[in-house]
Design a protein around this motif. Structure first.
Motif, PDB file in Angstrom:
ATOM      1  N   ARG A 159      15.631  19.225 -41.941  1.00 57.15           N
ATOM      2  CA  ARG A 159      15.299  20.050 -41.444  1.00 57.15           C
ATOM      3  C   ARG A 159      16.441  21.005 -40.875  1.00 57.15           C
ATOM      4  NH1 ARG A 159      15.589  21.539 -35.925  1.00 57.15           N
ATOM      5  NH2 ARG A 159      16.729  19.594 -35.442  1.00 57.15           N
ATOM      6  N   MET A 160      17.931  19.949 -40.617  1.00 55.46           N
ATOM      7  CA  MET A 160      19.044  20.600 -40.142  1.00 55.46           C
ATOM      8  C   MET A 160      19.581  21.816 -41.524  1.00 55.46           C
ATOM      9  SD  MET A 160      20.888  17.260 -39.268  1.00 55.46           S
ATOM     10  CE  MET A 160      20.756  16.221 -37.623  1.00 55.46           C
TER      11      MET A 160
ATOM     12  N   LEU B 160      18.577  23.138 -27.849  1.00 53.40           N
ATOM     13  CA  LEU B 160      19.907  22.323 -28.863  1.00 53.40           C
ATOM     14  C   LEU B 160      20.932  23.397 -28.792  1.00 53.40           C
ATOM     15  CD1 LEU B 160      21.869  20.972 -30.772  1.00 53.40           C
ATOM     16  CD2 LEU B 160      20.900  21.732 -32.815  1.00 53.40           C
TER      17      LEU B 160
ATOM     18  N   LEU C 200      18.886  12.547 -32.207  1.00 48.69           N
ATOM     19  CA  LEU C 200      20.089  13.031 -32.263  1.00 48.69           C
ATOM     20  C   LEU C 200      20.435  12.838 -31.021  1.00 48.69           C
ATOM     21  CD1 LEU C 200      21.972  14.753 -35.169  1.00 48.69           C
ATOM     22  CD2 LEU C 200      22.449  12.462 -34.610  1.00 48.69           C
ATOM     23  N   LYS C 201      21.554  12.169 -29.977  1.00 55.40           N
ATOM     24  CA  LYS C 201      21.823  13.307 -28.648  1.00 55.40           C
ATOM     25  C   LYS C 201      23.135  13.670 -28.907  1.00 55.40           C
ATOM     26  CE  LYS C 201      20.680   9.114 -26.623  1.00 55.40           C
ATOM     27  NZ  LYS C 201      20.444   7.609 -27.568  1.00 55.40           N
ATOM     28  N   HIS C 202      23.177  14.965 -29.049  1.00 58.87           N
ATOM     29  CA  HIS C 202      24.355  15.882 -29.586  1.00 58.87           C
ATOM     30  C   HIS C 202      25.675  15.418 -28.622  1.00 58.87           C
ATOM     31  CE1 HIS C 202      21.965  17.850 -32.777  1.00 58.87           C
ATOM     32  NE2 HIS C 202      20.716  17.490 -31.736  1.00 58.87           N
ATOM     33  N   LEU C 203      25.545  15.287 -27.858  1.00 58.06           N
ATOM     34  CA  LEU C 203      26.710  15.493 -26.726  1.00 58.06           C
ATOM     35  C   LEU C 203      27.589  14.064 -26.573  1.00 58.06           C
ATOM     36  CD1 LEU C 203      26.920  18.406 -23.940  1.00 58.06           C
ATOM     37  CD2 LEU C 203      28.487  18.534 -26.204  1.00 58.06           C
TER      38      LEU C 203
ATOM     39  N   VAL D 281      19.641   5.533 -34.872  1.00 58.41           N
ATOM     40  CA  VAL D 281      19.282   7.075 -35.007  1.00 58.41           C
ATOM     41  C   VAL D 281      18.302   7.530 -36.223  1.00 58.41           C
ATOM     42  CG1 VAL D 281      20.057   9.452 -34.150  1.00 58.41           C
ATOM     43  CG2 VAL D 281      20.728   6.903 -32.738  1.00 58.41           C
ATOM     44  N   SER D 282      16.934   8.178 -35.733  1.00 59.98           N
ATOM     45  CA  SER D 282      16.578   8.329 -37.065  1.00 59.98           C
ATOM     46  C   SER D 282      16.677   9.796 -37.008  1.00 59.98           C
ATOM     47  CB  SER D 282      15.435   8.715 -37.076  1.00 59.98           C
ATOM     48  OG  SER D 282      14.930   9.496 -35.542  1.00 59.98           O
ATOM     49  N   VAL D 283      17.176  10.802 -37.875  1.00 57.76           N
ATOM     50  CA  VAL D 283      17.947  12.817 -37.923  1.00 57.76           C
ATOM     51  C   VAL D 283      17.447  12.639 -39.104  1.00 57.76           C
ATOM     52  CG1 VAL D 283      19.612  13.682 -38.735  1.00 57.76           C
ATOM     53  CG2 VAL D 283      20.251  11.592 -37.567  1.00 57.76           C
ATOM     54  N   ASN D 284      16.756  14.218 -38.999  1.00 63.52           N
ATOM     55  CA  ASN D 284      16.089  15.276 -39.590  1.00 63.52           C
ATOM     56  C   ASN D 284      16.607  15.769 -40.671  1.00 63.52           C
ATOM     57  OD1 ASN D 284      13.881  16.601 -41.415  1.00 63.52           O
ATOM     58  ND2 ASN D 284      12.535  16.411 -39.484  1.00 63.52           N
TER      59      ASN D 284
ATOM     60  N   GLU E 183      11.335  13.541 -33.722  1.00 68.61           N
ATOM     61  CA  GLU E 183      11.300  12.675 -34.722  1.00 68.61           C
ATOM     62  C   GLU E 183      13.151  11.912 -34.675  1.00 68.61           C
ATOM     63  OE1 GLU E 183       7.777  11.896 -37.049  1.00 68.61           O
ATOM     64  OE2 GLU E 183       9.980  11.914 -38.304  1.00 68.61           O
ATOM     65  N   ASP E 184      13.332  13.630 -34.951  1.00 68.51           N
ATOM     66  CA  ASP E 184      14.970  13.350 -34.120  1.00 68.51           C
ATOM     67  C   ASP E 184      15.963  12.680 -33.735  1.00 68.51           C
ATOM     68  OD1 ASP E 184      17.079  16.201 -35.840  1.00 68.51           O
ATOM     69  OD2 ASP E 184      17.723  14.076 -34.961  1.00 68.51           O
TER      70      ASP E 184
ATOM     71  N   ARG F  46      28.851   4.195 -28.863  1.00 67.45           N
ATOM     72  CA  ARG F  46      27.563   5.141 -29.051  1.00 67.45           C
ATOM     73  C   ARG F  46      27.458   4.601 -30.686  1.00 67.45           C
ATOM     74  NH1 ARG F  46      28.519  11.168 -26.583  1.00 67.45           N
ATOM     75  NH2 ARG F  46      26.480  10.455 -26.567  1.00 67.45           N
TER      76      ARG F  46
ATOM     77  N   TYR G 284      26.100   8.348 -35.157  1.00 72.93           N
ATOM     78  CA  TYR G 284      25.130  10.184 -35.012  1.00 72.93           C
ATOM     79  C   TYR G 284      25.860  10.354 -33.754  1.00 72.93           C
ATOM     80  CZ  TYR G 284      23.929   9.072 -40.280  1.00 72.93           C
ATOM     81  OH  TYR G 284      24.406   8.487 -41.160  1.00 72.93           O
ATOM     82  N   ASP G 285      25.484   9.605 -32.696  1.00 73.98           N
ATOM     83  CA  ASP G 285      25.794  10.543 -30.898  1.00 73.98           C
ATOM     84  C   ASP G 285      26.586  11.176 -31.096  1.00 73.98           C
ATOM     85  OD1 ASP G 285      24.079   7.537 -29.414  1.00 73.98           O
ATOM     86  OD2 ASP G 285      23.564   9.450 -30.431  1.00 73.98           O
ATOM     87  N   GLY G 286      26.360  12.180 -30.593  1.00 77.91           N
ATOM     88  CA  GLY G 286      27.203  13.129 -30.069  1.00 77.91           C
ATOM     89  C   GLY G 286      28.225  14.217 -30.676  1.00 77.91           C
ATOM     90  N   THR G 287      27.300  14.595 -31.928  1.00 76.89           N
ATOM     91  CA  THR G 287      27.703  15.557 -32.723  1.00 76.89           C
ATOM     92  C   THR G 287      28.483  16.688 -32.424  1.00 76.89           C
ATOM     93  OG1 THR G 287      25.778  15.960 -33.569  1.00 76.89           O
ATOM     94  CG2 THR G 287      26.663  14.265 -34.716  1.00 76.89           C
ATOM     95  N   ILE G 288      28.298  17.411 -31.503  1.00 79.42           N
ATOM     96  CA  ILE G 288      29.085  18.121 -30.769  1.00 79.42           C
ATOM     97  C   ILE G 288      30.511  17.846 -30.104  1.00 79.42           C
ATOM     98  CG2 ILE G 288      29.111  19.559 -28.821  1.00 79.42           C
ATOM     99  CD1 ILE G 288      26.217  20.420 -29.053  1.00 79.42           C
ATOM    100  N   THR G 289      30.446  16.787 -29.558  1.00 82.00           N
ATOM    101  CA  THR G 289      31.563  16.233 -29.417  1.00 82.00           C
ATOM    102  C   THR G 289      32.875  15.966 -30.442  1.00 82.00           C
ATOM    103  OG1 THR G 289      30.808  15.523 -27.349  1.00 82.00           O
ATOM    104  CG2 THR G 289      32.809  14.386 -27.626  1.00 82.00           C
TER     105      THR G 289
END
Lengths: 231, 423
Positions: free
Chosen positions: B301-302, B250, A228-231, B295-298, A225-226, B159, B162-167
């Motif tokens: 869990r993190m 990830l 997030l797109k991390h890149l 965007v749903s963010v858990n 359900e998370d 975007r 919350y998208d592209g958090t590594i970036t």
């Protein structure tokens, strides 16, 4: 008559002693030289090895970890120099024993030299086992933490122990110590652990197993359900 | 080294001779979307560059769903099409959010090689699984090269915050501080490059390395900047993919991208050392905002993974982090949402410590970077909590503040990097 026998016996003993004395003297000289050589080797290596970066390499490769877990608190360069000194001393000891020129001693020396390669292989197996087990422990620990598994430490310790026991069993087999006992004990332990786990999940712990799997799947579900797109 | 092409492809390139524009489309099993992408590219070339000789190159990785056939059958009009294929590395595993193109480095290398042989002036690459591509994208990727002489056009997408958090938390602020150019999204599937930059890429000895396999996008951006090419950005709007691979790992993603960034730090250590202040990069296009799907963010869990990392990875983090850094990280675990915060200065310190540890090989590199995941998740959770009520502009300001913190701590990084070199 009696005193003649005694005098003859003592004279023969004296003769044998005189004939044997050079061997004993040679043995003492060899031992003395060996002690000096061992000391020189120890000091030389203790000076050179740190400057060659042996301690840094041991830390990076994980050998330092292996040594500390084995209870060797000294720096790796010091441990190596001490070990080298003892090896030199052992070699000179065997030479000294050989200098006695006694059949039993000669037999012992030749057996010792024949056994030496097996000892070296066993030591190499233990070192390799320590490295592999340490690497596996860290990998399992990191992967389990990233997956959010609560028993991460237990899993990593289990992986470490299993691999190290395997390599230790191989090392003991190599030096020929209790071969059958070691292998049988290893097979029984390993098989026993597997059987116990199977029974636990199959019978006694099936409710726990079911709940654990459900928790894991639920966790995986909430991960999906998370968004997030991390890149 | 010359890039081998299949004989029929080499013949086709020879028959075409030269071209002004080349648009490459790497593909792998994209039958559902590639027709739309080809039509959008075709329309863009016809509409915006009608007087130019243009070529579309589809570099396919062995699709089994009929993707090359769709490209061949799609009505093309004036642009010529070349269909090329590249061999799949036998043991390659693609762990990339750029959907379904195994061996993307090989695909791009083929496109660069064809662009070089055609002596193309301006080139672009677009992903084959795009649903949001429009003909205007082609103008935005090629126009800055033809009209303004830029060599590299980086994409700028609209975007979700919350998208592209590594970036946003690692790649952008770190590369901005290192190389001195504010390329906001250095990892993008679409980009423009000049013919001379394509030749430069081909000449680099990286095509068999992990950087070219898994970090090709950040490698191209960093190489263009560090090697002195003219760089700009183009606003392309929202980027919507065909959702083929939702389950990218990830940890693997983080390892691939961050290892590429750290490897490039070693390659270009002479370049980034002297740079003091970053400079803005020209932006083309018309930035605008549109509503994006939530965007749903858990967060729970993190934070759980972060807390477990603090409990269980002490020994591993102790090899990577300075004692003071580790102490501060441990102290964070006591906080709970919504008050949990991973301060910018501490996060920058963590990233720099890991870069130094990567250089020193304090641990096997993959293990080192995998152990970064709980810290990254803690930082991401903090960012989500801190910006929960913020709009897009406030979030962007927070990201820029983090980027400035990377610049302020760069001097310390430089000193420690030199110290690590001496070890």
């Amino acid at each position: 008559m009696l005193d003649q026998v005694i005098r003859t016996t003592l004279a023969e003993f004296g003769e044998r002693l005189r004939a044997f004395a050079p061997n004993v003297l040679a043995m003492l000289v060899i031992l003395l030289v060996g002690a000096v050589a061992a000391g020189a080797v120890r000091f030389a290596l203790a000076f050179v090895l740190p400057r060659l970066g042996v301690d840094r390499f041991a830390e990076r490769s994980g050998l330092g970890d292996v040594a500390r877990r084995a209870g060797l608190a000294r720096r790796p360069s010091r441990t190596l120099s001490l070990a080298a000194a003892w090896v030199v001393l052992a070699v000179f000891f065997l030479l000294a024993v050989a200098a006695l020129d006694v059949r039993v001693a000669m037999d012992l020396v030749s057996r010792a030299f024949a056994w030496l390669p097996h000892l070296l292989v066993a030591v190499a197996l233990l070192l390799a086992g320590g490295l592999v087990a340490g690497f596996a422990r860290r990998s399992v620990l990191i992967a389990a933490v990233n997956a959010g598994l609560p028993s991460a430490r237990l899993l990593s310790s289990g992986a470490h122990a299993a691999l190290f026991v395997l390599f230790a069993a191989m090392a003991l087999e190599e030096v020929g110590l209790g071969q059958r006992v070691v292998l049988t004990a290893f097979a029984i332990s390993f098989g026993g652990v597997v059987l116990a786990l199977a029974l636990a999940f199959g019978l006694a712990g099936k409710e726990v197993a079911r709940e654990s799997l459900e928790r894991l799947l639920r966790r995986r579900g909430s991960e999906d359900e998370d968004g997030l797109k991390h890149l | 080294m010359s890039v081998p092409l299949e004989p029929r492809v080499a013949d086709r390139v020879r028959a075409l001779g030269t071209a002004d524009l080349v648009v490459g489309i790497p593909s792998y099993d994209n039958v559902r979307t590639i027709g739309h992408v080809v039509r959008a590219v075709t329309a863009g070339l016809a509409k915006h560059f009608p007087g130019h000789r243009a070529v579309i190159v589809n570099s396919d990785g062995g699709s089994t769903d009929g993707t090359p056939e769709v490209v061949a059958e799609t009505e093309l009009g004036s642009p010529q099409a070349i269909l090329a294929s590249h061999p799949l590395p036998p043991t390659l595993k693609i762990l990339t959010p750029y959907h379904g193109v195994p061996g993307k480095g090989s695909a791009l290398r083929t496109i660069f090689a064809i662009a070089e042989r055609l002596s193309a002036r301006a080139c672009a690459v677009v992903d084959a699984d795009l649903r949001s591509i429009t003909p205007g994208w082609i103008e935005l990727l090629l126009g800055p090269q033809l009209e303004h002489g830029f060599d590299y056009v980086a994409p700028l997408y609209l975007r979700h915050k919350y998208d592209g958090t590594i970036t946003n938390s690692i790649v952008y602020p770190l590369t901005r501080s290192l190389y001195g150019q504010e390329v906001r999204q250095p990892i993008g599937g679409e980009f423009g490059f000049s013919g001379r930059l394509a030749s430069h890429y081909l000449a680099r000895p990286v095509w068999e390395s992990d950087v070219a396999r898994f970090g090709i996008d950040v490698w191209m951006t960093t190489t263009a900047i560090a090697d002195g090419f003219r760089v700009c950005q183009s606003f392309l709007g929202a980027k919507i993919h065909d959702p083929k691979d939702p389950g990218a790992d990830l940890a693997a993603m983080l390892v691939q991208v961050v290892s590429a960034v750290f490897d490039l730090m070693e390659t270009y250590e002479d370049r980034w050392g002297p740079i003091r202040e970053p400079l803005p990069v020209p932006l083309f296009g018309f930035p605008h905002g549109v509503g994006l799907e939530p965007v749903s963010v858990n967060v729970g869990r993190m934070l759980g993974v972060f807390g477990q990392g603090v409990r269980d990875l002490d020994e591993v983090w102790g090899r990577a982090l300075e004692p003071a850094t580790l102490g501060h990280v441990r102290a964070l675990a006591a906080a709970r949402p919504p008050g949990f915060r991973f301060p910018d200065p501490l996060w920058v310190r963590v990233v720099h410590d890991f870069a130094i540890a990567y250089r020193r090989r304090a641990l096997p590199r993959e293990q080192l970077l995998r152990s970064l995941v709980p810290l990254y998740l803690g930082r991401t959770a903090s960012f989500v909590l801190a910006t929960a009520e913020s709009g897009a502009e406030e979030v962007e300001a927070a990201i820029e503040a983090l980027a400035d913190e990377f610049v302020w701590q760069k001097a310390d990084l430089r000193e420690r990097w030199r110290g690590a070199e001496r070890e």
